[in-house]
Write an enzyme that holds these catalytic residues in place. Structure first.
Site, short mmCIF file in Angstrom:
data_model
loop_
_atom_site.label_atom_id
_atom_site.label_comp_id
_atom_site.label_asym_id
_atom_site.label_seq_id
_atom_site.Cartn_x
_atom_site.Cartn_y
_atom_site.Cartn_z
N LEU A 1 -17.89 -45.58 -39.13
CA LEU A 1 -17.40 -44.76 -38.08
C LEU A 1 -17.69 -45.20 -36.62
CD1 LEU A 1 -16.75 -41.63 -37.31
CD2 LEU A 1 -19.08 -41.15 -37.30
N ASP B 1 -18.10 -27.69 -25.91
CA ASP B 1 -18.36 -26.44 -25.06
C ASP B 1 -19.08 -25.45 -25.34
OD1 ASP B 1 -18.45 -25.76 -22.31
OD2 ASP B 1 -16.17 -25.14 -22.40
N HIS C 1 -28.14 -27.28 -24.16
CA HIS C 1 -28.02 -28.88 -24.54
C HIS C 1 -28.84 -29.55 -25.39
CE1 HIS C 1 -25.04 -28.10 -21.03
NE2 HIS C 1 -26.11 -28.38 -20.06
#
Ligand code: IPE
Ligand code: IPE
Ligand code: MG
Length: 264
Positions: A137, A26, A43
């Site tokens: 991962l 955020d 973004h």
């Protein structure tokens, strides 16, 4: 399917390096605003932080990284921002999957994907397939994800899978139908950007996760900031309902309360 320890039924392991880190990314909009840039610039920078985090998790031996990219409530944003976020998602998938694959990263996307354009759905599927054999991962992107949606879709599938059964459901009946049935519950939850809320992220799975909130905006979050979160995590005492004294004595937990079904 592998069954992972449940924090409410078992006492799961509490490793000093979290196996699973889940992050609410955020602060992109505020990062851009501070620089008098359009929100979308934030973004774009945020995507750079995603790259940094994947690398950092690989280096630190973290096995699962889950990132909240778009919530089921983010459709409420201005149309322009929503479509730019979708374009960014498509571009990121096209550009990054090869590199993820090379680095042994398995990509998974969770959320209600039916609301996305067919092209994007196909791209997600192809990206997941391409990386399906990787196991260094697991990178999960939560897109059009909501914790309530997840619990409801799991409930629906649980009922469909057990027609006619009406009694005594236990959490081990539901858990395999949750969107992240392939991962242990997050050890560490991080939210950047200063807000201290869950915003409908992993409601079920965060039951006993350690929560870490930082003012750092996502585009500025880096491996040093991650290390601060990991240091804070290491200082926590993960009691899972027990006392400190029990923990120190290495006591095994007593069994579940009577009435709970054990079937796993
Ligand atoms: C998080 O940053 C990214 C998404 C929700 C897609 P925000 O866009 O929420 O940034 P702020 O909270 O407005 O700063
Ligand atoms: C949560 O961030 C969702 C994502 C990061 C994808 P928001 O910025 O949408 O959350 P609220 O609205 O401040 O709770
Ligand atoms: Mg926000």
């Amino acid at each position: 399917m592998q069954r992972f320890a449940s924090s409410t039924r078992d006492v799961p392991p509490a490793p000093s390096i979290p196996r699973h880190v889940a992050i609410i990314m955020d602060g992109n909009g505020r990062w851009a605003k501070k620089r008098l840039l359009p929100r979308v610039a934030g973004h774009h920078r945020g995507l750079e932080t995603v790259r940094v985090m994947v690398r950092a998790c690989l280096e630190r031996g973290i096995e699962y990284l889950t990132l909240f990219a778009f919530s089921s409530e983010n459709w409420r944003r201005p149309q322009d921002e929503v479509s730019l976020l979708m374009q960014l998602f498509v571009r990121a998938l096209k550009e990054e999957v090869k590199k993820l694959d090379r680095n042994g990263v398995r990509l998974r996307v969770i959320g209600d994907l039916s609301r996305f354009e067919p092209d994007l759905q196909a791209l997600i599927e192809a990206s997941e397939q391409r990386t399906a054999a990787n196991n260094r991962l697991v990178l999960t992107i939560a897109a059009n994800y909501g914790g309530r949606w997840d619990i409801l879709q799991a409930l629906r599938r649980m009922l469909l899978n057990n027609p006619g059964y009406s009694g005594d459901w236990s959490e081990t009946d539901l858990a395999p139908h949750l969107a992240m049935n392939y991962a242990p519950e997050p050890d560490l939850f991080i939210r950047t950007g200063g807000e201290q809320r869950i915003s409908n992220f992993l409601l079920w799975q965060l039951a006993y996760s350690e929560l870490y909130f930082t003012e750092v905006l996502w585009p500025e979050f880096d491996s040093a900031a991650l290390d601060m979160a990991l240091t804070s995590y290491r200082q926590r005492e993960r009691r899972f309902g027990r006392t400190s004294e029990q923990l120190a004595a290495g006591a095994l937990p007593p069994g579940p309360p009577t009435g709970s079904r054990i079937d796993a």
